[in-house]
Write a protein that holds these residues in place. Structure first.
Motif, short mmCIF file in Angstrom:
data_model
loop_
_atom_site.label_atom_id
_atom_site.label_comp_id
_atom_site.label_asym_id
_atom_site.label_seq_id
_atom_site.Cartn_x
_atom_site.Cartn_y
_atom_site.Cartn_z
N ARG A 413 10.21 63.35 -4.93
CA ARG A 413 11.25 63.63 -5.93
C ARG A 413 12.58 62.99 -5.54
O ARG A 413 13.32 62.49 -6.39
CB ARG A 413 11.40 65.15 -6.10
CG ARG A 413 10.23 65.81 -6.82
CD ARG A 413 10.54 67.25 -7.18
NE ARG A 413 10.69 68.09 -5.99
CZ ARG A 413 9.68 68.75 -5.41
NH1 ARG A 413 8.46 68.65 -5.90
NH2 ARG A 413 9.91 69.51 -4.34
N TRP A 414 12.89 63.03 -4.22
CA TRP A 414 14.13 62.41 -3.78
C TRP A 414 14.09 60.89 -3.97
O TRP A 414 15.04 60.29 -4.46
CB TRP A 414 14.38 62.75 -2.31
CG TRP A 414 15.54 61.98 -1.74
CD1 TRP A 414 16.86 62.18 -2.01
CD2 TRP A 414 15.46 60.88 -0.84
NE1 TRP A 414 17.63 61.26 -1.32
CE2 TRP A 414 16.79 60.46 -0.59
CE3 TRP A 414 14.41 60.22 -0.21
CZ2 TRP A 414 17.08 59.39 0.26
CZ3 TRP A 414 14.69 59.17 0.64
CH2 TRP A 414 16.02 58.76 0.86
N GLN A 417 14.71 59.86 -7.50
CA GLN A 417 16.13 59.85 -7.86
C GLN A 417 16.80 58.57 -7.37
O GLN A 417 17.62 57.97 -8.07
CB GLN A 417 16.83 61.06 -7.26
CG GLN A 417 16.44 62.39 -7.90
CD GLN A 417 17.19 63.56 -7.26
OE1 GLN A 417 17.63 63.47 -6.12
NE2 GLN A 417 17.31 64.64 -8.00
N VAL A 418 16.47 58.15 -6.14
CA VAL A 418 17.05 56.93 -5.58
C VAL A 418 16.70 55.72 -6.43
O VAL A 418 17.56 54.90 -6.79
CB VAL A 418 16.59 56.73 -4.12
CG1 VAL A 418 17.03 55.36 -3.61
CG2 VAL A 418 17.13 57.84 -3.23
N ARG A 420 15.61 55.63 -9.59
CA ARG A 420 16.21 55.71 -10.92
C ARG A 420 17.69 55.32 -10.88
O ARG A 420 18.19 54.63 -11.77
CB ARG A 420 16.04 57.12 -11.50
CG ARG A 420 14.72 57.35 -12.19
CD ARG A 420 14.74 58.61 -13.03
NE ARG A 420 14.91 59.80 -12.19
CZ ARG A 420 13.90 60.51 -11.69
NH1 ARG A 420 12.65 60.13 -11.94
NH2 ARG A 420 14.13 61.59 -10.96
N GLY A 421 18.40 55.80 -9.85
CA GLY A 421 19.80 55.45 -9.72
C GLY A 421 20.00 53.96 -9.52
O GLY A 421 20.93 53.36 -10.07
N TYR A 471 5.27 59.38 -8.49
CA TYR A 471 6.69 59.74 -8.30
C TYR A 471 7.67 58.64 -8.68
O TYR A 471 8.73 58.92 -9.26
CB TYR A 471 6.93 60.15 -6.84
CG TYR A 471 6.30 61.46 -6.48
CD1 TYR A 471 6.87 62.67 -6.86
CD2 TYR A 471 5.11 61.51 -5.74
CE1 TYR A 471 6.29 63.88 -6.52
CE2 TYR A 471 4.52 62.72 -5.40
CZ TYR A 471 5.11 63.90 -5.80
OH TYR A 471 4.53 65.09 -5.47
#
Length: 511
Positions: A413-414, A417-418, A420-421, A471
């Motif tokens: 999940r982390w 986020q990385v 996607r950012g 993921y």
């Protein structure tokens, strides 16, 4: 109080001058939008916008727009408790603390009492600026960039002052200035540059690098520039306090005789003011009165790119700019400032002279390349800088090592986020291959991390492929083509426009 301006017709909209080129009919440039009615709104919004202004700041904005030479003699009273509260809410919650050690969450306790006390100290002259805490962050070239982290109360007051300054200077700043301004971001600057290069006769690019800009800004010149518009001595004293507060490095205090600390909330606005008077106004006049061909500019803080139709214009511009900057304690970096042949005709012209492919240049994290579309037409390619990607992956590897023994779903999940950012900024047209490469390297780093968790862990590519698919988001282009977004933001509807709306970028990029 402010000086009484002459009466003027509020319905009149001042048109910006067009860029004449070789005697051709000038193309009108983008028109400023009219003011929106929000003078009755006193409530501050969480995010910066026109609607976030109090009625008092809205009046300042209207006055600054109507009277370009107006000096504002009473501004500090706009920094009231409501504006300080809004400024506090705009700060980052998880930002590193300054020398006071105060975090956002800690200051939030009994917030109203602290803001009332801060407001009282500010207006009776008892407020004292604290030195910035120095921190170093790695740069893409392996060196370190010094940052100055202000104390929390300094951040609050600086953020409030920035809001007051924006009401004035947003009416003065030119259109090709994009850095750290409301409703303008890095992709707006990238769009303007791309559209300017592709739809304006540009054959030469000057990639400008102001040497150590934030460290060499002259305090005396900065104050003189501010005093063109700011005549409130209390506001000028505030700026002087921040400039002279100094830096704390490992418990050692050092004074600051020049420069503004990178990382301070107010520094980008002060940098824009400084460069507005040292570069923007001069460059705009040079384009209209000295250049023989088309010229475009795009500036994001101290990152500047200029495009020229003729090499002779570019050479004269560079020589005169060096002299100009020296007058204001600035200089161009001799190794990083370059003049390169670049544009729709660059590849063909260089081939005729027996030279190689056109050189590339970097701007805001992207390498700009002269390319061709599938139909053989000129197409500006923008690729993520390789050195920036390496720095990002290096930091990611270190963080993965720290998170090595976390559950795999939490890691996934982390990492999602990385990724996607990263895609949110870099997913521009022509950059798909670099997006896919970044995702591949993230997957490989994840696989290596999982294998190091135990000597018996033999995470195979089959397993990591399933985790990757579960993921990590797939690479896809998220941003539109630059000209499409530029047309939406800067519609060229003037009846006198010489070309159709699709050709708006030359004026927009120059603005």
């Amino acid at each position: 109080m402010m000086h009484e301006p002459e009466k003027s017709d509020p319905s009149t909209v001042a048109a910006k001058p067009a860029n004449n080129s070789d005697g051709l009919e000038a193309e009108p440039v983008e028109r400023r939008e009219g003011a929106e009615g929000n003078t009755n709104k006193d409530r501050m919004h969480r995010t910066l916008s026109r609607a976030s202004m109090s009625s008092g700041l809205e009046r300042v904005r209207e006055r600054a727009k109507a009277e370009k030479k107006e000096k504002f003699t009473a501004l500090l009273h706009h920094v009231d408790v409501d504006l300080l509260r809004a400024a506090f809410s705009w700060l980052k919650r998880d930002a590193a603390p300054g020398v006071d050690g105060m975090t956002w969450r800690q200051y939030e306790q009994n917030l109203e009492g602290k803001l009332v006390d801060l407001h009282a100290r500010l207006h009776r002259g008892a407020y004292r600026a604290q030195p910035s805490r120095r921190k170093f962050i790695p740069k893409a070239d392996g060196r370190e960039r010094p940052l100055g982290i202000a104390s929390l109360e300094d951040k609050i007051v600086q953020r409030a002052v920035v809001e007051v300054f924006n009401a004035i200077y947003e009416q003065d700043f030119l259109g090709f200035s994009y850095g750290f301004r409301p409703k303008r971001g890095q992709h707006d600057a990238l769009d303007a540059l791309a559209v300017g290069i592709t739809q304006t006769p540009v054959n030469w690019i000057v990639d400008l690098d102001v040497r150590a800009f934030f460290d060499t800004v002259s305090h005396d010149w900065l104050i003189r520039f501010l005093e063109h518009r700011i005549a409130d001595p209390r506001m000028i004293r505030l700026i002087r306090k921040w400039l002279k507060a100094g830096v704390m490095d490992d418990g050692e205090w050092s004074s600051s005789e020049a420069g503004t600390p990178q990382g301070a909330v107010v520094s980008p606005t002060l940098a824009n003011v400084y460069l507005h008077y040292t570069f923007d106004l001069w460059a705009e006049r040079w384009r209209h009165h000295e250049a023989r061909g088309n010229v475009i500019y795009v500036r994001y803080a101290d990152d500047i790119v200029a495009g020229f139709e003729h090499e002779s214009d570019a050479l004269r511009f560079l020589a005169e700019l060096r002299e100009r900057l020296e007058k204001f304690a600035l200089s161009l970096h001799p190794d990083k400032t370059r003049l390169i042949e670049f544009g729709r005709h660059a590849a063909g012209d260089r081939k005729k002279r027996g030279l190689g492919k056109p050189e590339t240049f970097n701007f805001l994290g992207f390498t700009h390349i002269c390319g061709r579309s599938r139909r053989g037409l000129f197409l500006l390619h923008r690729k993520t800088r390789r050195d920036r990607m390496r720095v990002k992956l290096h930091a990611l590897k270190a963080e993965l090592k720290r998170r090595m023994h976390e559950p795999i779903p939490k890691q996934g999940r982390w990492l999602a986020q990385v990724v996607r950012g990263y895609f949110a900024y870099h997913a521009v047209p022509t950059n798909y291959a670099r997006l896919a490469a970044f995702r591949f390297h993230v997957t490989e780093l994840w696989r290596q991390t999982l294998r190091r968790r135990s000597q018996k862990d033999w995470t195979t590519w089959d397993r990591i492929s399933r985790l990757e698919a579960a993921y990590l988001p797939l690479p896809r282009i998220l941003h539109p083509w630059p000209d499409a977004r530029f047309i939406v933001k800067h519609p060229r509807w003037e009846p006198g426009a010489r070309i159709a709306p699709a050709g708006i970028c030359a004026g927009g990029a120059q603005q």
